[in-house]
Design a protein around this motif. Structure first.
Motif, PDB file in Angstrom:
ATOM      1  N   VAL A   4       0.884  -1.619  -0.063  1.00 38.87           N
ATOM      2  CA  VAL A   4       0.731   0.290   0.334  1.00 38.87           C
ATOM      3  C   VAL A   4       1.033   1.314  -0.312  1.00 38.87           C
ATOM      4  CG1 VAL A   4      -1.207   1.422   0.977  1.00 38.87           C
ATOM      5  CG2 VAL A   4      -1.393  -1.335   1.449  1.00 38.87           C
ATOM      6  N   ALA A   5       0.386   2.624  -0.921  1.00 36.61           N
ATOM      7  CA  ALA A   5       1.341   3.645  -0.578  1.00 36.61           C
ATOM      8  C   ALA A   5       0.202   4.858  -1.263  1.00 36.61           C
ATOM      9  CB  ALA A   5       2.755   3.538  -1.611  1.00 36.61           C
ATOM     10  N   GLY A   6       0.166   5.432   0.225  1.00 45.28           N
ATOM     11  CA  GLY A   6      -0.063   6.938  -0.511  1.00 45.28           C
ATOM     12  C   GLY A   6       0.823   8.035  -0.008  1.00 45.28           C
ATOM     13  N   ASN A   7       1.457   8.806   0.645  1.00 43.36           N
ATOM     14  CA  ASN A   7       2.088   9.354   0.308  1.00 43.36           C
ATOM     15  C   ASN A   7       3.018   9.887  -0.883  1.00 43.36           C
ATOM     16  OD1 ASN A   7       1.715  11.990   1.551  1.00 43.36           O
ATOM     17  ND2 ASN A   7       4.106  11.848   2.491  1.00 43.36           N
ATOM     18  N   SER A   8       3.942   8.296  -0.448  1.00 41.06           N
ATOM     19  CA  SER A   8       4.546   8.320  -1.998  1.00 41.06           C
ATOM     20  C   SER A   8       4.555   8.083  -3.291  1.00 41.06           C
ATOM     21  CB  SER A   8       5.514   6.748  -0.821  1.00 41.06           C
ATOM     22  OG  SER A   8       4.968   5.594  -1.434  1.00 41.06           O
ATOM     23  N   ILE A   9       3.005   7.891  -3.439  1.00 45.93           N
ATOM     24  CA  ILE A   9       2.352   8.351  -4.466  1.00 45.93           C
ATOM     25  C   ILE A   9       1.986   9.608  -4.949  1.00 45.93           C
ATOM     26  CG2 ILE A   9       0.613   7.589  -6.594  1.00 45.93           C
ATOM     27  CD1 ILE A   9       1.304   4.774  -5.509  1.00 45.93           C
ATOM     28  N   PHE A  10       0.488   9.930  -3.856  1.00 47.53           N
ATOM     29  CA  PHE A  10       0.440  11.024  -3.921  1.00 47.53           C
ATOM     30  C   PHE A  10       1.125  12.201  -3.353  1.00 47.53           C
ATOM     31  CE2 PHE A  10      -3.075   8.228  -4.385  1.00 47.53           C
ATOM     32  CZ  PHE A  10      -3.969   8.052  -5.084  1.00 47.53           C
ATOM     33  N   GLY A  11       2.045  12.116  -2.591  1.00 45.60           N
ATOM     34  CA  GLY A  11       2.605  13.226  -2.590  1.00 45.60           C
ATOM     35  C   GLY A  11       3.673  13.337  -4.035  1.00 45.60           C
ATOM     36  N   ARG A  12       3.338  12.987  -4.929  1.00 48.23           N
ATOM     37  CA  ARG A  12       4.600  12.910  -5.870  1.00 48.23           C
ATOM     38  C   ARG A  12       3.823  13.893  -6.607  1.00 48.23           C
ATOM     39  NH1 ARG A  12       7.469  11.339  -2.300  1.00 48.23           N
ATOM     40  NH2 ARG A  12       8.159   9.429  -2.404  1.00 48.23           N
ATOM     41  N   LYS A  13       4.992  14.435  -7.875  1.00 48.53           N
ATOM     42  CA  LYS A  13       3.770  15.306  -9.541  1.00 48.53           C
ATOM     43  C   LYS A  13       3.751  14.719  -9.668  1.00 48.53           C
ATOM     44  CE  LYS A  13       6.555  20.243  -9.960  1.00 48.53           C
ATOM     45  NZ  LYS A  13       7.528  20.418  -9.046  1.00 48.53           N
ATOM     46  N   ASN A  14       4.583  13.596 -10.022  1.00 47.90           N
ATOM     47  CA  ASN A  14       3.710  12.565 -11.443  1.00 47.90           C
ATOM     48  C   ASN A  14       3.549  10.838 -10.502  1.00 47.90           C
ATOM     49  OD1 ASN A  14       3.761  10.633 -13.505  1.00 47.90           O
ATOM     50  ND2 ASN A  14       5.314  11.637 -14.440  1.00 47.90           N
ATOM     51  N   ILE A  15       2.301  11.167 -10.518  1.00 46.50           N
ATOM     52  CA  ILE A  15       1.694  10.596  -9.996  1.00 46.50           C
ATOM     53  C   ILE A  15       1.737   9.005 -10.634  1.00 46.50           C
ATOM     54  CG2 ILE A  15      -0.986   8.734  -9.076  1.00 46.50           C
ATOM     55  CD1 ILE A  15      -1.453  11.390  -8.880  1.00 46.50           C
ATOM     56  N   THR A  16       1.696   8.952 -11.880  1.00 46.96           N
ATOM     57  CA  THR A  16       1.985   7.222 -12.817  1.00 46.96           C
ATOM     58  C   THR A  16       3.285   7.621 -12.284  1.00 46.96           C
ATOM     59  OG1 THR A  16       0.207   8.460 -14.314  1.00 46.96           O
ATOM     60  CG2 THR A  16       1.766   6.788 -15.156  1.00 46.96           C
ATOM     61  N   GLN A  17       4.301   8.130 -12.007  1.00 43.07           N
ATOM     62  CA  GLN A  17       5.813   7.656 -12.620  1.00 43.07           C
ATOM     63  C   GLN A  17       5.804   6.751 -11.360  1.00 43.07           C
ATOM     64  OE1 GLN A  17       7.676   7.741 -15.357  1.00 43.07           O
ATOM     65  NE2 GLN A  17       9.106   6.573 -14.238  1.00 43.07           N
ATOM     66  N   ALA A  18       4.888   7.813 -10.225  1.00 43.92           N
ATOM     67  CA  ALA A  18       5.466   6.571  -8.888  1.00 43.92           C
ATOM     68  C   ALA A  18       5.352   5.786  -8.499  1.00 43.92           C
ATOM     69  CB  ALA A  18       4.890   8.035  -8.146  1.00 43.92           C
TER      70      ALA A  18
END
Ligand code: DX5
Ligand code: ZN
Length: 220
Positions: free
Chosen positions: A196-210
Protein backbone atom coordinates in the motif's frame (compact mmCIF):
# COMPACT_ATOMS: atom_id res chain seq x y z
CA UNK A 1 9.11 -13.54 -12.21
CA UNK A 2 7.77 -11.68 -9.18
CA UNK A 3 4.19 -10.40 -9.29
CA UNK A 4 4.03 -8.11 -6.31
CA UNK A 5 1.15 -5.67 -6.32
CA UNK A 6 0.93 -1.94 -5.70
CA UNK A 7 -2.23 -0.73 -3.97
CA UNK A 8 -2.34 3.08 -3.91
CA UNK A 9 -4.27 4.45 -0.94
CA UNK A 10 -6.53 7.29 -2.02
CA UNK A 11 -6.42 8.67 1.53
CA UNK A 12 -3.74 11.08 0.27
CA UNK A 13 -5.48 11.83 -3.05
CA UNK A 14 -7.08 15.11 -4.08
CA UNK A 15 -10.73 14.07 -3.68
CA UNK A 16 -11.92 16.84 -6.01
CA UNK A 17 -9.77 15.32 -8.78
CA UNK A 18 -10.30 11.62 -8.19
CA UNK A 19 -11.43 10.65 -11.71
CA UNK A 20 -8.22 12.09 -13.17
CA UNK A 21 -5.99 10.73 -10.42
CA UNK A 22 -7.45 7.24 -10.69
CA UNK A 23 -6.74 7.27 -14.43
CA UNK A 24 -3.16 8.25 -13.63
CA UNK A 25 -2.86 5.36 -11.16
CA UNK A 26 -4.15 2.98 -13.82
CA UNK A 27 -1.61 4.26 -16.33
CA UNK A 28 1.17 3.57 -13.86
CA UNK A 29 0.05 -0.04 -13.47
CA UNK A 30 -1.66 0.13 -10.07
CA UNK A 31 -3.03 -3.30 -9.21
CA UNK A 32 -5.64 -2.49 -6.53
CA UNK A 33 -7.16 0.68 -5.07
CA UNK A 34 -6.73 0.73 -1.29
CA UNK A 35 -9.68 2.35 0.52
CA UNK A 36 -9.08 3.52 4.10
CA UNK A 37 -12.38 3.60 5.93
CA UNK A 38 -12.19 5.39 9.30
CA UNK A 39 -14.94 6.08 11.79
CA UNK A 40 -13.47 8.56 14.31
CA UNK A 41 -13.94 5.90 16.99
CA UNK A 42 -11.62 2.98 16.35
CA UNK A 43 -9.16 5.52 14.93
CA UNK A 44 -9.00 9.27 15.54
CA UNK A 45 -9.93 10.27 11.99
CA UNK A 46 -12.99 10.09 9.73
CA UNK A 47 -12.88 9.36 6.00
CA UNK A 48 -15.68 7.84 3.92
CA UNK A 49 -18.12 4.95 3.77
CA UNK A 50 -20.13 2.78 1.35
CA UNK A 51 -21.93 5.55 -0.65
CA UNK A 52 -18.60 7.19 -1.51
CA UNK A 53 -17.12 3.82 -2.53
CA UNK A 54 -20.20 3.03 -4.65
CA UNK A 55 -19.70 6.20 -6.67
CA UNK A 56 -15.95 5.50 -7.06
CA UNK A 57 -16.93 2.09 -8.43
CA UNK A 58 -18.06 3.81 -11.65
CA UNK A 59 -14.56 5.20 -12.25
CA UNK A 60 -12.45 2.04 -12.48
CA UNK A 61 -12.47 -1.72 -12.85
CA UNK A 62 -9.46 -2.14 -10.54
CA UNK A 63 -10.18 -4.28 -7.47
CA UNK A 64 -11.21 -2.29 -4.39
CA UNK A 65 -9.22 -3.22 -1.31
CA UNK A 66 -11.17 -1.92 1.70
CA UNK A 67 -9.31 -1.47 4.98
CA UNK A 68 -11.97 -1.08 7.66
CA UNK A 69 -10.69 0.94 10.62
CA UNK A 70 -14.09 0.96 12.25
CA UNK A 71 -15.73 -0.39 15.38
CA UNK A 72 -18.56 -2.89 14.93
CA UNK A 73 -17.43 -3.78 11.40
CA UNK A 74 -19.83 -6.75 11.35
CA UNK A 75 -22.81 -4.41 11.07
CA UNK A 76 -21.51 -2.85 7.83
CA UNK A 77 -19.96 -5.74 5.87
CA UNK A 78 -22.96 -6.16 3.54
CA UNK A 79 -22.94 -2.45 2.71
CA UNK A 80 -19.26 -2.55 1.71
CA UNK A 81 -19.88 -5.58 -0.50
CA UNK A 82 -22.86 -3.83 -2.16
CA UNK A 83 -20.69 -0.75 -2.72
CA UNK A 84 -18.31 -2.87 -4.81
CA UNK A 85 -15.43 -3.83 -2.52
CA UNK A 86 -13.49 -6.89 -3.65
CA UNK A 87 -11.29 -7.39 -0.59
CA UNK A 88 -12.49 -6.50 2.90
CA UNK A 89 -9.95 -6.36 5.71
CA UNK A 90 -10.91 -6.04 9.36
CA UNK A 91 -8.85 -5.26 12.46
CA UNK A 92 -8.32 -7.99 15.07
CA UNK A 93 -8.60 -5.28 17.75
CA UNK A 94 -12.06 -4.22 16.54
CA UNK A 95 -13.60 -7.65 15.91
CA UNK A 96 -14.01 -9.90 18.97
CA UNK A 97 -15.48 -12.76 16.91
CA UNK A 98 -12.86 -12.69 14.20
CA UNK A 99 -13.48 -16.20 12.89
CA UNK A 100 -17.18 -15.47 12.35
CA UNK A 101 -16.46 -12.08 10.78
CA UNK A 102 -14.06 -13.65 8.28
CA UNK A 103 -16.53 -16.40 7.37
CA UNK A 104 -19.23 -13.76 6.84
CA UNK A 105 -17.02 -11.77 4.46
CA UNK A 106 -16.22 -14.95 2.49
CA UNK A 107 -19.92 -15.92 2.30
CA UNK A 108 -20.56 -12.63 0.53
CA UNK A 109 -18.21 -13.91 -2.19
CA UNK A 110 -15.41 -11.39 -1.68
CA UNK A 111 -11.89 -11.83 -0.32
CA UNK A 112 -11.40 -11.64 3.44
CA UNK A 113 -8.43 -9.97 5.09
CA UNK A 114 -7.26 -9.57 8.66
CA UNK A 115 -4.98 -6.91 10.07
CA UNK A 116 -3.37 -5.81 13.31
CA UNK A 117 -1.89 -2.63 14.80
CA UNK A 118 1.88 -2.31 15.27
CA UNK A 119 1.68 -3.12 19.01
CA UNK A 120 -0.57 -6.16 18.51
CA UNK A 121 1.28 -9.49 18.52
CA UNK A 122 1.01 -12.00 15.67
CA UNK A 123 -0.69 -14.43 18.09
CA UNK A 124 -3.86 -12.30 17.86
CA UNK A 125 -4.40 -13.37 14.24
CA UNK A 126 -2.51 -16.67 14.12
CA UNK A 127 -5.61 -18.84 14.54
CA UNK A 128 -7.29 -17.28 11.50
CA UNK A 129 -4.31 -17.16 9.15
CA UNK A 130 -5.51 -20.39 7.52
CA UNK A 131 -8.92 -18.78 6.86
CA UNK A 132 -8.03 -15.52 5.17
CA UNK A 133 -7.17 -14.46 1.63
CA UNK A 134 -5.02 -11.59 2.87
CA UNK A 135 -3.05 -10.70 5.98
CA UNK A 136 -2.20 -7.02 6.43
CA UNK A 137 0.65 -5.78 8.59
CA UNK A 138 0.19 -2.17 9.71
CA UNK A 139 3.57 -0.46 9.73
CA UNK A 140 2.19 2.80 11.18
CA UNK A 141 -0.53 3.42 13.74
CA UNK A 142 -3.73 3.44 11.67
CA UNK A 143 -5.50 6.75 11.25
CA UNK A 144 -3.34 8.98 9.10
CA UNK A 145 -1.31 8.94 5.92
CA UNK A 146 2.23 10.26 5.64
CA UNK A 147 3.66 8.68 8.80
CA UNK A 148 7.05 7.06 9.13
CA UNK A 149 7.47 3.30 8.66
CA UNK A 150 7.95 1.49 11.99
CA UNK A 151 11.11 -0.55 11.36
CA UNK A 152 10.55 -3.27 13.94
CA UNK A 153 7.48 -4.44 12.03
CA UNK A 154 9.77 -6.05 9.45
CA UNK A 155 10.16 -8.96 11.83
CA UNK A 156 6.39 -9.31 12.08
CA UNK A 157 6.13 -9.34 8.27
CA UNK A 158 8.76 -12.09 8.10
CA UNK A 159 7.07 -14.13 10.86
CA UNK A 160 3.66 -14.01 9.16
CA UNK A 161 5.25 -14.73 5.79
CA UNK A 162 6.79 -17.90 7.16
CA UNK A 163 3.52 -19.08 8.72
CA UNK A 164 1.68 -18.44 5.43
CA UNK A 165 4.31 -20.28 3.42
CA UNK A 166 3.46 -23.48 5.28
CA UNK A 167 -0.21 -23.06 6.13
CA UNK A 168 -1.77 -20.79 3.47
CA UNK A 169 0.62 -20.18 0.55
CA UNK A 170 -2.04 -18.53 -1.66
CA UNK A 171 -2.68 -15.82 0.93
CA UNK A 172 -1.51 -12.29 0.07
CA UNK A 173 0.68 -10.50 2.62
CA UNK A 174 -0.02 -6.78 2.49
CA UNK A 175 1.97 -4.00 4.14
CA UNK A 176 0.46 -0.58 4.87
CA UNK A 177 2.07 2.58 6.22
CA UNK A 178 5.19 4.55 5.35
CA UNK A 179 6.06 2.51 2.25
CA UNK A 180 8.46 4.45 -0.01
CA UNK A 181 10.89 3.91 -2.90
CA UNK A 182 13.63 3.64 -0.27
CA UNK A 183 12.20 0.85 1.89
CA UNK A 184 9.94 -1.10 -0.48
CA UNK A 185 12.73 -3.54 -1.46
CA UNK A 186 13.41 -4.65 2.12
CA UNK A 187 9.65 -4.94 2.79
CA UNK A 188 9.32 -7.26 -0.21
CA UNK A 189 12.40 -9.18 0.95
CA UNK A 190 10.66 -9.74 4.30
CA UNK A 191 7.78 -11.41 2.44
CA UNK A 192 5.24 -8.73 1.44
CA UNK A 193 3.29 -9.32 -1.78
CA UNK A 194 0.95 -6.28 -1.78
CA UNK A 195 2.32 -2.82 -1.01
CA UNK A 196 0.00 0.00 0.00
CA UNK A 197 1.29 3.50 -0.70
CA UNK A 198 -0.37 6.85 -0.10
CA UNK A 199 2.07 9.68 0.39
CA UNK A 200 4.82 8.18 -1.75
CA UNK A 201 2.40 8.28 -4.71
CA UNK A 202 0.09 11.26 -4.19
CA UNK A 203 2.87 13.36 -2.65
CA UNK A 204 4.76 13.18 -5.95
CA UNK A 205 4.27 15.50 -8.93
CA UNK A 206 3.87 12.60 -11.35
CA UNK A 207 1.52 10.00 -9.87
CA UNK A 208 1.84 7.65 -12.85
CA UNK A 209 5.62 7.64 -12.61
CA UNK A 210 5.51 7.14 -8.83
CA UNK A 211 3.41 3.98 -9.23
CA UNK A 212 5.72 2.72 -11.98
CA UNK A 213 8.81 3.27 -9.83
CA UNK A 214 7.36 1.47 -6.79
CA UNK A 215 6.13 -1.41 -8.94
CA UNK A 216 9.48 -1.79 -10.62
CA UNK A 217 11.43 -1.92 -7.34
CA UNK A 218 8.86 -4.29 -5.81
CA UNK A 219 9.37 -6.73 -8.66
CA UNK A 220 13.14 -6.63 -9.07
C1 DX5 B 1 -3.30 4.54 7.65
C2 DX5 B 1 -3.81 3.90 6.38
C3 DX5 B 1 -2.83 3.81 5.27
C4 DX5 B 1 -2.27 5.11 4.82
C5 DX5 B 1 -0.97 4.85 4.15
O1 DX5 B 1 -4.30 4.39 8.61
O2 DX5 B 1 -4.26 2.60 6.65
O3 DX5 B 1 -3.40 3.12 4.17
O4 DX5 B 1 -3.10 5.82 3.97
O5 DX5 B 1 -0.45 6.07 3.80
P1 DX5 B 1 1.11 6.31 3.66
O6 DX5 B 1 1.56 5.46 2.52
O7 DX5 B 1 1.18 7.76 3.35
O8 DX5 B 1 1.74 5.93 4.96
ZN1 ZN C 1 -4.85 1.29 4.92
Amino acid sequence: MKKNKIAPSILSADFANLPKQIRELEKGGADWIHLDVMDGHFVPNITFGPPFIASLRKLTKLPFDAHLMISNADAYLGKFVEAGCNVITVHAEACPHLYRTIQTIKKYGVKAGVTLNPATPVAMIEEVLTEVDLALVMTVEPGFGGQEFIENQLLKIATISEILQYHNPECELEVDGGVTENNIAEIVDAGATVLVAGNSIFGRKNITQAVKNLKKIANT
